[in-house]
Design a protein around this motif. Structure first.
Motif, short mmCIF file in Angstrom:
data_model
loop_
_atom_site.label_atom_id
_atom_site.label_comp_id
_atom_site.label_asym_id
_atom_site.label_seq_id
_atom_site.Cartn_x
_atom_site.Cartn_y
_atom_site.Cartn_z
N VAL A 38 0.85 -1.16 0.05
CA VAL A 38 -0.05 0.20 0.04
C VAL A 38 0.79 1.20 -0.06
CG1 VAL A 38 -1.98 1.29 1.15
CG2 VAL A 38 -1.96 -1.13 1.11
N THR A 39 1.88 0.94 0.75
CA THR A 39 2.75 2.26 0.83
C THR A 39 3.58 2.75 -0.59
OG1 THR A 39 3.32 1.85 3.07
CG2 THR A 39 4.99 3.16 1.77
N GLU A 40 3.80 1.46 -1.32
CA GLU A 40 4.44 1.92 -2.67
C GLU A 40 3.28 2.53 -3.68
OE1 GLU A 40 6.19 -1.04 -6.49
OE2 GLU A 40 5.43 -1.99 -4.33
N LEU A 41 2.15 1.94 -3.66
CA LEU A 41 1.05 2.44 -4.50
C LEU A 41 0.67 3.93 -3.99
CD1 LEU A 41 -1.60 -0.62 -4.43
CD2 LEU A 41 0.09 0.23 -6.22
N ALA A 42 0.78 4.20 -2.84
CA ALA A 42 0.34 5.45 -2.54
C ALA A 42 1.24 6.49 -2.84
CB ALA A 42 0.17 5.59 -1.01
N ALA A 65 -5.53 -2.59 11.91
CA ALA A 65 -6.01 -1.04 12.33
C ALA A 65 -4.65 -0.18 12.75
CB ALA A 65 -6.93 -1.21 13.43
N ALA A 66 -3.55 -0.99 13.37
CA ALA A 66 -2.21 -0.23 13.73
C ALA A 66 -1.44 0.05 12.41
CB ALA A 66 -1.81 -1.29 14.57
N MET A 67 -1.73 -1.03 11.52
CA MET A 67 -1.03 -0.51 10.19
C MET A 67 -1.66 0.53 9.43
SD MET A 67 -1.13 -2.39 6.59
CE MET A 67 -2.38 -1.45 6.40
N ILE A 68 -2.80 0.86 9.43
CA ILE A 68 -3.54 1.93 8.67
C ILE A 68 -3.24 3.28 9.27
CG2 ILE A 68 -5.95 3.11 8.34
CD1 ILE A 68 -6.87 0.35 7.92
N ALA A 69 -3.07 3.09 10.90
CA ALA A 69 -2.79 4.48 11.64
C ALA A 69 -1.44 4.76 11.25
CB ALA A 69 -2.69 4.14 13.20
N VAL A 70 -0.45 3.85 11.28
CA VAL A 70 0.99 3.86 10.75
C VAL A 70 1.15 4.70 9.51
CG1 VAL A 70 3.35 2.91 10.31
CG2 VAL A 70 1.91 2.29 12.30
N LEU A 71 0.16 4.20 8.30
CA LEU A 71 0.42 4.50 7.14
C LEU A 71 -0.03 6.04 7.00
CD1 LEU A 71 -1.23 1.49 4.87
CD2 LEU A 71 1.32 2.69 4.68
N MET A 72 -0.92 6.39 7.98
CA MET A 72 -1.56 7.96 7.83
C MET A 72 -0.47 8.53 8.07
SD MET A 72 -5.42 7.40 9.42
CE MET A 72 -6.78 6.85 8.15
N ARG A 73 0.23 8.47 9.25
CA ARG A 73 1.16 9.19 9.81
C ARG A 73 2.69 9.10 8.59
NH1 ARG A 73 1.59 11.18 14.83
NH2 ARG A 73 -0.21 10.17 16.30
N ASP A 74 3.07 7.98 8.15
CA ASP A 74 4.09 7.93 6.99
C ASP A 74 3.66 8.82 6.01
OD1 ASP A 74 5.25 6.31 8.64
OD2 ASP A 74 4.99 4.38 7.80
N LEU A 75 2.23 8.77 5.36
CA LEU A 75 2.03 9.49 4.19
C LEU A 75 1.87 11.08 4.35
CD1 LEU A 75 -0.65 7.15 2.51
CD2 LEU A 75 1.75 7.55 1.89
N VAL A 76 1.67 11.39 5.57
CA VAL A 76 1.84 12.93 5.78
C VAL A 76 3.18 13.45 5.66
CG1 VAL A 76 1.93 14.78 7.73
CG2 VAL A 76 0.11 12.99 7.50
N ASP A 77 4.37 12.58 6.03
CA ASP A 77 5.55 12.88 5.49
C ASP A 77 6.26 13.12 4.12
OD1 ASP A 77 6.45 13.13 8.53
OD2 ASP A 77 6.89 11.11 8.14
#
Length: 379
Positions: A38-42, A65-77
């Protein structure tokens, strides 16, 4: 479909907006694989707003659910935002329980607030007042429980009392004997230097006898019992308080004071006077060793001189003081155990407080006895 089957594809759904459609399993066994995909696609998407469509997810757990929360933080960067779109019925309850909005909130910065000195002193006074009130209530309840136990001896857990006498008394005998012997040795050795210069070697028996029987014997036994058993009482009862065993006793209709405190109080009250007698014996033995080896005083002369300077009250007063010391030691250890809170850290703090308070109370009580005996003309 195996437990690691997962698929995701991204589609542009509007201006500067893309949706990632996820299907299959999103749970602990494949959470890292899903995150990487998902990180690669986004990251490669030509859109700043990414929407997750979870309608195709068939299995979902808290790690997802924890993975989605981490993704939200990573994509903000990466200057991108991630939002949750449509979700399946299997995913919705857990996402609601996870409360992602709260997880993503930045912690509020700590702020320092200036407090006036009067406010600090007032808070300290209120805390001490509450501590004193709670301790007074505790003492009152213990006294009432002890009176009830004396009036109804069959209600006392004597098997537990006997076990505690062994653990606090018999098991403590080696260390109390060793410490008392060394203390008597040190007192005699320090005094021997001056007595030898004055030619008063025989008076080593008077000095060692009075100091050991009146003060050092009871004090050494009490201090060692505070460090050894008072701390154990605080740790044992504190652990029971943290694990809610004390509350369980109350629910079952058993009074914690009668079940936990009274047996320990009785055991220490009985064990410490006996320990004091052994402490006196080994303290005198330490002084005798120095008298024979350094001052050329024979054993018959040593005991004959001591017999002339020591009366029965000197021995009885020390044993009597140890009885009251035992009450203070057990009461302090059990009090801080019963007032424990805050997990393992709280147990450690209660143990430390019980030892400090026990030694402090012993010294205060000994000072009171010394002054009282002096004014009564028996000291």
């Amino acid at each position: 479909m195996s437990e690691n089957d997962f698929a995701a594809e991204i589609k542009s759904t509007g201006k500067d907006k893309a949706t990632i459609f996820m299907r299959g399993m999103l749970h602990f066994p494949n959470v890292e694989e899903v995150r990487s995909r998902v990180t690669e696609l986004a990251t490669n998407a030509n859109a700043s707003e990414i929407v997750l469509d979870l309608t195709g997810i068939e299995r979902f757990d808290s790690s997802g659910a924890a993975m989605i929360a981490v993704l939200m933080r990573d994509l903000v960067d990466c200057c991108k935002s991630l939002q949750i779109g449509e979700v399946s019925d299997k995913v919705k309850p857990l996402l609601h329980l996870a409360n992602l909005d709260e997880l993503l909130k930045d912690p509020e910065p700590a702020t320092w607030k200036h407090r006036h000195s009067f406010e600090v002193v007032g808070d300290w006074a209120l805390e001490r007042w509450n501590d004193a009130r709670q301790m007074l209530q505790y003492v009152g309840r213990v006294v009432l429980s002890m009176v009830f136990a004396l009036g109804h001896p069959t209600r006392v857990r004597w098997s537990q009392v006997i076990y505690l006498i062994q653990s606090t008394g018999a098991d403590a005998l080696p260390i109390v004997s060793l410490i008392s012997f060394l203390v008597g040795l040190v007192i005699a050795f320090v005094s021997a230097i001056q007595l030898k210069q004055l030619g008063a070697n025989i008076f080593i028996a008077d000095l060692v006898g009075l100091s050991v029987f009146r003060e050092m014997g009871p004090l050494m036994a009490a201090i060692m019992l505070t460090a050894r058993s008072g701390s154990a009482f605080a740790a044992e009862i504190g652990t029971m308080k943290i694990s809610e065993e004390v509350d369980a006793l109350t629910v079952m209709g058993i009074k914690p004071l009668d079940y936990l405190v009274i047996p320990r109080l009785i055991a220490v009250m009985l064990a410490l006077p006996i320990l004091t007698c052994f402490a006196d014996f080994f303290g005198i033995l330490g002084g005798l060793v120095v008298a024979i080896s350094s001052l050329d005083v024979t054993m018959p002369a040593f005991f004959q001189e001591m017999q002339g300077s020591i009366d029965s009250w000197d021995i009885i007063s020390g044993v009597m003081k140890s009885f009251f010391f035992g009450i203070l030691i057990a009461a302090a250890g059990c009090y801080y155990g019963m007032s424990t809170s805050g997990g393992a850290l709280g147990v450690g703090q209660s143990t430390t407080k019980s030892v400090v308070a026990g030694i402090f109370l012993i010294v205060i009580a000994d000072s009171i006895f010394v002054v009282l005996f002096h004014y009564l003309g028996v000291g």
